[in-house]
Scaffold this motif. Structure first.
Motif, PDB file in Angstrom:
ATOM      1  N   GLU A 155      11.099 -54.728   2.646  1.00 23.69           N
ATOM      2  CA  GLU A 155      12.011 -55.062   3.756  1.00 23.69           C
ATOM      3  C   GLU A 155      13.181 -55.521   3.389  1.00 23.69           C
ATOM      4  OE1 GLU A 155       8.706 -55.374   3.806  1.00 23.69           O
ATOM      5  OE2 GLU A 155       8.110 -54.722   5.824  1.00 23.69           O
ATOM      6  N   SER A 159      17.058 -53.842   3.134  1.00 26.46           N
ATOM      7  CA  SER A 159      18.212 -54.678   4.099  1.00 26.46           C
ATOM      8  C   SER A 159      19.447 -55.008   2.843  1.00 26.46           C
ATOM      9  CB  SER A 159      17.668 -55.863   4.593  1.00 26.46           C
ATOM     10  OG  SER A 159      18.536 -56.791   5.185  1.00 26.46           O
ATOM     11  N   HIS A 206       7.268 -45.703   6.349  1.00 24.56           N
ATOM     12  CA  HIS A 206       7.751 -47.119   6.175  1.00 24.56           C
ATOM     13  C   HIS A 206       9.281 -47.140   5.822  1.00 24.56           C
ATOM     14  CE1 HIS A 206       7.518 -51.418   4.773  1.00 24.56           C
ATOM     15  NE2 HIS A 206       7.503 -51.467   6.032  1.00 24.56           N
ATOM     16  N   ARG A 209      11.621 -45.639   8.344  1.00 23.66           N
ATOM     17  CA  ARG A 209      12.063 -46.678   9.489  1.00 23.66           C
ATOM     18  C   ARG A 209      12.914 -47.990   8.899  1.00 23.66           C
ATOM     19  NH1 ARG A 209       6.506 -45.476  10.803  1.00 23.66           N
ATOM     20  NH2 ARG A 209       5.749 -47.360   9.650  1.00 23.66           N
ATOM     21  N   LEU A 210      12.542 -48.425   7.815  1.00 16.72           N
ATOM     22  CA  LEU A 210      13.290 -49.429   7.305  1.00 16.72           C
ATOM     23  C   LEU A 210      14.785 -49.052   7.081  1.00 16.72           C
ATOM     24  CD1 LEU A 210      11.211 -51.208   4.625  1.00 16.72           C
ATOM     25  CD2 LEU A 210      11.592 -51.950   6.815  1.00 16.72           C
ATOM     26  N   GLN A 212      16.526 -46.681   8.708  1.00 14.52           N
ATOM     27  CA  GLN A 212      17.177 -46.498   9.888  1.00 14.52           C
ATOM     28  C   GLN A 212      17.323 -47.552  10.715  1.00 14.52           C
ATOM     29  OE1 GLN A 212      14.018 -43.632  11.563  1.00 14.52           O
ATOM     30  NE2 GLN A 212      15.212 -41.813  10.640  1.00 14.52           N
ATOM     31  N   SER A 213      16.408 -48.655  10.436  1.00 12.24           N
ATOM     32  CA  SER A 213      16.441 -50.039  11.296  1.00 12.24           C
ATOM     33  C   SER A 213      17.547 -50.875  10.684  1.00 12.24           C
ATOM     34  CB  SER A 213      15.208 -50.788  11.221  1.00 12.24           C
ATOM     35  OG  SER A 213      14.685 -51.205   9.833  1.00 12.24           O
ATOM     36  N   ASN A 214      18.099 -50.667   9.442  1.00  9.31           N
ATOM     37  CA  ASN A 214      19.146 -51.254   8.753  1.00  9.31           C
ATOM     38  C   ASN A 214      20.613 -50.546   8.923  1.00  9.31           C
ATOM     39  OD1 ASN A 214      18.364 -53.906   7.204  1.00  9.31           O
ATOM     40  ND2 ASN A 214      16.709 -52.650   6.933  1.00  9.31           N
ATOM     41  N   GLU A 217      22.189 -43.685   8.447  1.00  7.88           N
ATOM     42  CA  GLU A 217      21.734 -42.508   9.113  1.00  7.88           C
ATOM     43  C   GLU A 217      21.747 -41.236   8.122  1.00  7.88           C
ATOM     44  OE1 GLU A 217      26.437 -41.325  10.014  1.00  7.88           O
ATOM     45  OE2 GLU A 217      25.126 -42.247  11.892  1.00  7.88           O
TER      46      GLU A 217
END
Length: 270
Positions: A155, A159, A206, A209-210, A212-214, A217
């Motif tokens: 994570e 980030s 996983h 998703r990390l 994309q969530s940060n 694109e």
């Protein structure tokens, strides 16, 4: 550019990012043990692969795969970071592509070896990937290879990579594939024997998703099939265009038989 904000055993396996970390391993014990290992690799080794904790054939296969992908995808000029640079294998390649490069590693002996044997065009800096000492939106690209398996989770690193890249910049990151059948077997054997994992596997779902969530694109997945070093003479088979097509268009093949994977994503232009 540099911010003042305060705010690998040999090539093998580790536990998926989807699974909870081994309860016997605290973040401090797991990551500190890996830092000590990397320092030991650098002190006792001279070649790039051994310094980074890989087999020679494994590192060469990884570099070939990355170079192949790099040539297919337009890259940004400017400043690039090589996070977890080891002896500078990828840093040297980026310099050959006319990029300005800063190589970061938390192992001082590793950086000393990199500086001694590497190109003088790279700026070598000691830093932890969990807190990269670079300002937000300040570099054009970043690569982070051979790092996630030595961390308790992915994570923070994802980030941080997304944070330092400016809009339009690229993030490249790899991980060991937790769903590869040999890795699953290794994890099962260790569980049965009551032995903690020595490396950490990841799930490609996983990592996607990390990223994309940060805010990244155009996130793309590339499978990295690698034979164990004792079978390296067969590596050419999985690097043929035919086999690469199968790995690309038959996802289950990559999931079950790829030793590792690479993701590339971009910070969107505002």
């Amino acid at each position: 550019m540099i911010s003042n904000n305060k705010s690998k055993e040999k090539e093998t396996t580790g536990v998926s990012g989807q699974y909870p970390p081994d309860k016997k391993l605290s973040q401090n014990s797991f990551e500190k043990k890996w830092r000590k290992r990397f320092e030991g690799f650098a002190v006792n080794s001279e070649d790039d692969a051994a310094i980074a904790g890989w087999s020679s054939t494994g590192l060469k296969a990884r570099l070939r795969h990355f170079v192949h992908l790099w040539k297919r995808i337009p890259s940004n000029d400017g400043l690039w970071l090589d996070i977890g640079c080891g002896a500078g294998t990828y840093s040297a390649f980026l310099v050959e592509q006319n990029k300005s490069v800063i190589g970061f590693d938390y192992s001082l002996p590793t950086l000393q070896k990199a500086r001694k044997k590497g190109t003088g065009l790279v700026c070598w800096c000691a830093a932890d990937v969990n807190k990269i000492p670079v300002k937000r939106n300040s570099v054009d690209g970043v690569i982070c290879f051979g790092v996630t398996q030595a961390l308790v989770n992915s994570e923070t690193v994802v980030s941080e990579l997304a944070r330092v890249v400016r809009p339009g910049g690229q993030v490249w990151i790899d991980a060991l594939n937790g769903w590869c059948l040999p890795h699953l077997w290794e994890a099962l054997l260790r569980w049965a024997r009551g032995r903690p994992m020595h490396l950490r596997y990841e799930s490609h779902h996983h990592i996607r998703r990390l990223m994309q969530s940060n805010g990244l694109e155009n996130v793309e997945l590339y499978w990295l099939p690698i034979f164990p070093s004792r079978y390296h003479r067969f590596q050419w088979i999985v690097e043929t265009s035919t086999m690469q097509w199968f790995f690309c268009y038959i996802p289950l093949l990559g999931t079950l038989f790829s030793h590792a994977f690479i993701f590339r994503g971009e910070r969107p232009l505002k």
